[in-house]
Design a protein around this motif. Structure first.
Motif, PDB file in Angstrom:
ATOM      1  N   UNK A  61       0.846  -1.210   0.000  1.00 35.34           N
ATOM      2  CA  UNK A  61       0.000   0.000   0.000  1.00 35.34           C
ATOM      3  C   UNK A  61       0.873   1.249   0.000  1.00 35.34           C
ATOM      4  N   UNK A  65       0.603   4.331  -2.489  1.00 34.68           N
ATOM      5  CA  UNK A  65       0.207   5.669  -2.043  1.00 34.68           C
ATOM      6  C   UNK A  65       1.413   6.536  -1.739  1.00 34.68           C
ATOM      7  N   UNK A  71      -3.697   6.802  -3.946  1.00 34.16           N
ATOM      8  CA  UNK A  71      -4.332   6.430  -2.686  1.00 34.16           C
ATOM      9  C   UNK A  71      -5.502   5.503  -2.987  1.00 34.16           C
ATOM     10  N   UNK A 283       4.612   7.390   6.077  1.00 31.65           N
ATOM     11  CA  UNK A 283       4.338   7.090   4.680  1.00 31.65           C
ATOM     12  C   UNK A 283       5.532   7.505   3.819  1.00 31.65           C
TER      13      UNK A 283
ATOM     14  N   UNK C  91      -3.159  15.412  -1.799  1.00 31.16           N
ATOM     15  CA  UNK C  91      -4.503  14.926  -1.484  1.00 31.16           C
ATOM     16  C   UNK C  91      -4.486  13.888  -0.381  1.00 31.16           C
ATOM     17  N   UNK C  92      -3.314  13.375  -0.074  1.00 29.73           N
ATOM     18  CA  UNK C  92      -3.222  12.287   0.890  1.00 29.73           C
ATOM     19  C   UNK C  92      -3.686  12.675   2.298  1.00 29.73           C
ATOM     20  N   UNK C  95      -7.504  12.942   2.728  1.00 31.94           N
ATOM     21  CA  UNK C  95      -8.126  11.625   2.570  1.00 31.94           C
ATOM     22  C   UNK C  95      -7.926  10.783   3.812  1.00 31.94           C
ATOM     23  N   UNK C  96      -6.706  10.777   4.316  1.00 38.24           N
ATOM     24  CA  UNK C  96      -6.423   9.917   5.458  1.00 38.24           C
ATOM     25  C   UNK C  96      -7.112  10.431   6.707  1.00 38.24           C
TER      26      UNK C  96
END
Ligand SMILES: Nc1ncnc2c1ncn2[C@@H]1O[C@H](COP(=O)(O)OP(=O)(O)O)[C@@H](O)[C@H]1O
Ligand SMILES: [Mg+2]
Lengths: 362, 235, 287
Positions: A61, A65, A71, A283, C91-92, C95-96
């Motif tokens: 993932x 992402x 995403x 991330x 955008x992450x 969204x998260x």
């Protein structure tokens, strides 16, 4: 200081001293994990199986992402399809479950083609929900498949689980019962999968493809202008992640030996948790999911008995990390100390001087 | 005491430093021109004053109060309006709405109303129902100027209002300048067209590579001095 | 099977989906934010109305009126204190964060209200229907559809005829230039989310009146809403209504053929539209 670069000896390095130490430690850890079943309890092996498979899902993932900027909240589709491919080939064709895992990965890869075809028509945040819709479609369709139990699901037949290759050898080697031997086999496979995933992703990111990936994520326009085909890079990442996720899904359900569409296509189990692992750990780093999965497991061990509270805490931690330390635990640690175990950023080493801060090669 | 002044103003885009200690002043009722080649930092200076780029509080003073750290909306509400580079009309608003939104939050005392803008630029009245972006470049520039005037600002910042326009159109727009100045706003105009700038300005600043390299009244500046300040002394 | 009846029911169901979708569409249109917790917030709204009904003994319609300002405040606060901090190029983060909110809301409801299904007491109106000869139309579905049309009319009026709407559109076009007009984009965003939450409340009212709900039904509502928005084309509220109607029709027709196909048929319709018109049926000219 302004010596022309052409006269200065320099080399591009991605390795750091910490990363070399980390390399040796990693090898030691892997050796330990391989021989662990000789003296570990069955429940520890099962816990480690869970950790390793979640780690692998998280790595893929994160590849999507964190590195690909894609995403997806529909990765449960690939877990489910991989798992169902395993169940159906074992039940309907009488295949041995271990090779059937490979078919699980293959099935996910094949499914990823139409998935990508639809999902890539949507941008950004809509891509996310689009993948979710597709996963729902996969779940609903599989629930119509009566040969593998329809909506209620089914179990692997005893005849299949009892004759899985290598289990009898493992059973005699460690002097354990067949069911424990199956867990050990699954554990080893999970270990192999996790190592291959981490190693493969690391290798990928350091390769030329990895550079293209970073370029596409950071600046799609610029990437296009230097000849990187963003769409192709995205497809590649999407397919690789689907393959890896499918393999992991098949393995997880081989170990569970019981399946239902709601469980195998569960958004919470296979995507929500995975997202939290990646976000909390950090991330866009390979170390992040490793840290994240350990934190996740610890939280689960501590709080899972509180049911809904546990998930609420998880959600709040995820939100908190995103607001306060968007690069996650490992990212923040790495920013502060400069330590990287899997250095992907290239450092330019000029002459005998080592720049204090790693600079990015453009 | 100056109406508006900057004090050792600096600005950065990430690692890149775009302004290195810029000092400019603007008195009430004055029109100051800022000239300089592309990339000299003129727009950055405008964006800093208007609050789009944040600064240290004390680096910009207005009516003897520090405003350097205020957000753009707060700066505007204190009476500093901007005509941004590239006009930046709102595409989903009509011409009239583009004008109205200029006075939506702040409606200061002064001569400017919708009618007054239409009188200043009659063509806009004809096209008031059109989408702002359906207009020609010159008409769009008129809307952008009108939009900034609608709040009756005390300071009007104009960034390259002649950029990319045909000479006749530029002439039309500059013909309106005296009437705009009659409305009492002090102005800073950023111009690459030196001739135009020297004609309308009371004082001129010339910028190069993030610094002010020359300042003075149009009459006091020789052609050669401007040339050097603009392009750097021929080395 | 009565085809005309099926089609009428499908169209009316589309009104409910348009209500689910309008808030999502509004927020996306103004700040390009996709709120993954949208469905769960609808469910939260339904529980809030239920709570007011049982605490104050009001009719659900009156209770929804009471809930409106509360939900506005919730949306305003959510945007101001949480979502505004994560808006940006990337955008992450939004969204998260909204995904996290979704998990938190679902489980908070589970904890506070248990997993039991609930329903708002519809009273007589729940069973009343108009007999039009060939079809029998339920008053409640009709009311739902009418409310969807009403909400869209009001939203369009606000959007295109008021100063607030002008600020919405300007900020959506170019937030930096809007701030040069004295508009504070963050305040505009907070107002927009507040308004979206008021629409959510109306959606929640009909969700709870028409069917039973529990804390887990939110994500599916989000998906229907999302499908309606995409089918309609981003930024067009009438398009969103059309999108809702298409999903509603597909679902009722699917269900009429085989009850197990209801949801699947809706998704398939969505994918078909995506295949033929990736930008939706009524795309905005510019973006
Ligand atoms: N958004 C930005 N990001 C990075 N650098 C910028 C940005 N905007 C301007 N610059 C740089 O800052 C310098 C000054 O630019 P600007 O103020 O736009 O100059 P001018 O308006 O005088 O042409 C230039 O070197 C330009 O490349
Ligand atoms: Mg400029």
């Amino acid at each position: 200081m302004n010596t022309p670069a052409s006269r200065t000896p320099y080399r591009v390095e991605t390795r750091t001293r910490t990363s070399s130490i980390a390399g040796f430690t990693a090898i030691a850890v892997v050796v330990l994990l391989v021989v662990l079943p000789a003296f570990a309890s069955r429940s520890l092996i099962q816990d480690l199986f869970f950790i390793l498979t979640m780690l692998t899902l998280a790595q893929f993932w994160n590849l999507l992402a964190g590195y690909g900027g894609l995403v997806s909240v529909g990765q449960q589709a690939f877990v489910g399809i991989g798992a169902y491919a395993l169940f159906s080939t074992v039940i309907l064709w009488g295949l041995d479950p271990v090779p059937a895992i490979l078919l699980g990965g293959l099935a996910a890869l094949v499914l990823a083609v139409p998935f990508g075809f639809f999902a890539f028509r949507l941008q950004g945040a809509y891509f996310a929900i689009g993948t979710w819709v597709l996963a729902e479609v996969a779940r609903l369709v599989v629930a119509q498949w009566k040969a593998v139990g329809g909506g209620t699901g089914t179990s692997l037949p005893r005849s299949a689980t009892e004759s899985i290759i290598f289990t009898s050898e493992i059973a005699t080697l460690f002097g354990v019962r067949a069911s424990a031997a199956r867990d050990i086999l699954a554990y080893w496979l999970a270990l192999v999968l996790a190592i291959v995933a981490i190693g493969g992703i690391y290798w990928l990111l350091r390769s030329k493809r990895g550079l293209a990936l970073a370029a596409v994520r950071d600046n799609p326009q610029a990437a296009r202008s230097v000849g990187v085909d963003a769409q192709r890079v995205k497809w590649f990442v999407f397919l690789v992640a689907a393959l890896g996720t499918g393999l992991t899904g098949a393995l997880i359900y081989m170990q569970k030996a019981r399946i239902s569409p709601d469980a195998a296509f569960s958004l919470n189990d296979w995507t929500a948790y995975v997202i939290f692992i990646v976000v909390i750990g950090g991330i866009g780093t390979i170390e992040g999911p490793i840290v994240g999965v350990l934190v996740f497991f610890a939280l689960q061990a501590l709080l899972a008995q509180y049911g809904a509270w546990y998930l609420m805490v998880l959600g709040v931690i995820g939100i908190g990390v995103m607001l306060l330390a968007p690069r996650g635990l490992w990212g923040s640690f790495s920013d502060r100390t400069g330590i990287q175990l899997f250095p992907i950023r290239r450092r330019l080493v000029v002459g005998a001087l080592t720049p204090k801060t790693p600079s990015r090669e453009e | 005491m100056a109406l508006l002044s900057t004090h050792g103003l600096t600005a950065h885009y990430g690692q890149f430093q775009a302004l290195f200690g810029v000092d400019v002043t603007l008195d009430a009722g004055e029109c100051v021109a800022i000239i300089g080649a592309n990339g000299a930092g003129k727009t950055t200076l405008m964006r800093s004053i208007s609050g789009v780029l944040r600064n240290e509080s004390k680096s910009i003073r207005y009516r003897d109060l520090p405003i350097g750290s205020l957000a753009a909306d707060e700066v505007m509400q204190r009476g500093i309006a901007m005509v941004p580079e590239g006009r930046r009309l709102f595409p989903s608003l009509t011409v009239e709405e583009n004008l109205l939104i200029g006075a939506q939050v702040r409606k200061g005392q002064g001569p400017w109303t919708l009618e007054a803008i239409y009188e200043l630029f009659p063509i806009l009245k004809e096209r008031r129902k059109n989408a702002g972006t359906a207009l020609s470049g010159g008409q769009q520039q008129m809307v952008a100027i009108g939009r900034a005037l609608m709040s009756n600002p005390d300071v009007l910042l104009c960034d390259e209002i002649s950029l990319g326009l045909a000479p006749v159109v530029i002439r039309d727009i500059y013909n309106a300048l005296p009437r705009i100045r009659a409305g009492d706003a002090a102005m800073i105009i950023v111009e690459q067209d030196i001739g135009q700038a020297l004609k309308v300005a009371d004082r001129v600043y010339c910028m190069m590579e993030g610094r002010v390299t020359l300042t003075g009244t149009p009459q006091a500046l020789s052609r050669e001095a401007i040339h050097n300040a603009y392009f750097g002394a021929a080395a | 099977m009565n085809w005309i009846d099926t089609i009428v029911q499908g169209v009316l169901l589309g009104g409910l989906y348009a209500l689910f979708a309008s808030g999502l569409s509004l927020v996306f249109g103004i700040m390009r934010l996709v709120n993954l917790a949208h469905g769960d917030l609808i469910v939260l709204g339904a529980y809030l109305i239920l709570l007011i009904v049982s605490l104050l003994g009001l009719s659900p319609f009156v209770a929804a009126m009471v809930a409106l300002p509360l939900m506005f405040a919730l949306g305003y606060g959510l945007q101001k204190f949480v979502l505004n901090r994560v808006l940006g190029e990337d955008i992450l983060p939004p969204l998260l964060v909204t995904f996290g909110i979704s998990i938190v809301v679902q489980n908070a409801l589970l904890q506070g209200a248990s997993a039991d299904t609930q329903r708002l007491p519809a009273g007589d109106i729940g069973v009343a229907s108009l007999n039009l000869g060939i079809v029998n139309i339920g008053v409640l579905p009709l009311l739902t559809f009418g409310s969807a049309v009403g909400v869209i009319l009001i939203l369009n009026h606000v959007f295109y005829r008021t100063a607030l709407g002008r600020a919405f559109r300007a900020t959506s076009d170019d937030a930096t230039t809007a701030s040069l007009m004295g508009i504070r984009p963050r305040a505009v965003f907070a107002q927009a989310t507040g308004i979206a939450m008021m629409i959510v409340t109306i959606a929640a009212l009909y969700l709870g009146l028409r069917a039973s709900f529990d804390p887990a039904v939110g994500p599916a509502r989000l998906i229907y809403a999302f499908e309606a928005v995409i089918i309609g084309g981003l930024g067009s509220l009438w398009g969103t209504l059309a999108g809702g109607v298409i999903i509603g029709l597909a679902q009722t027709i699917g269900a009429a053929i085989n009850p197990e196909w209801q949801i699947l048929a809706g998704h398939v319709a969505f994918l078909l539209v995506l295949l033929v018109k990736p930008r939706g049926l009524f795309p905005r000219a510019f973006d």
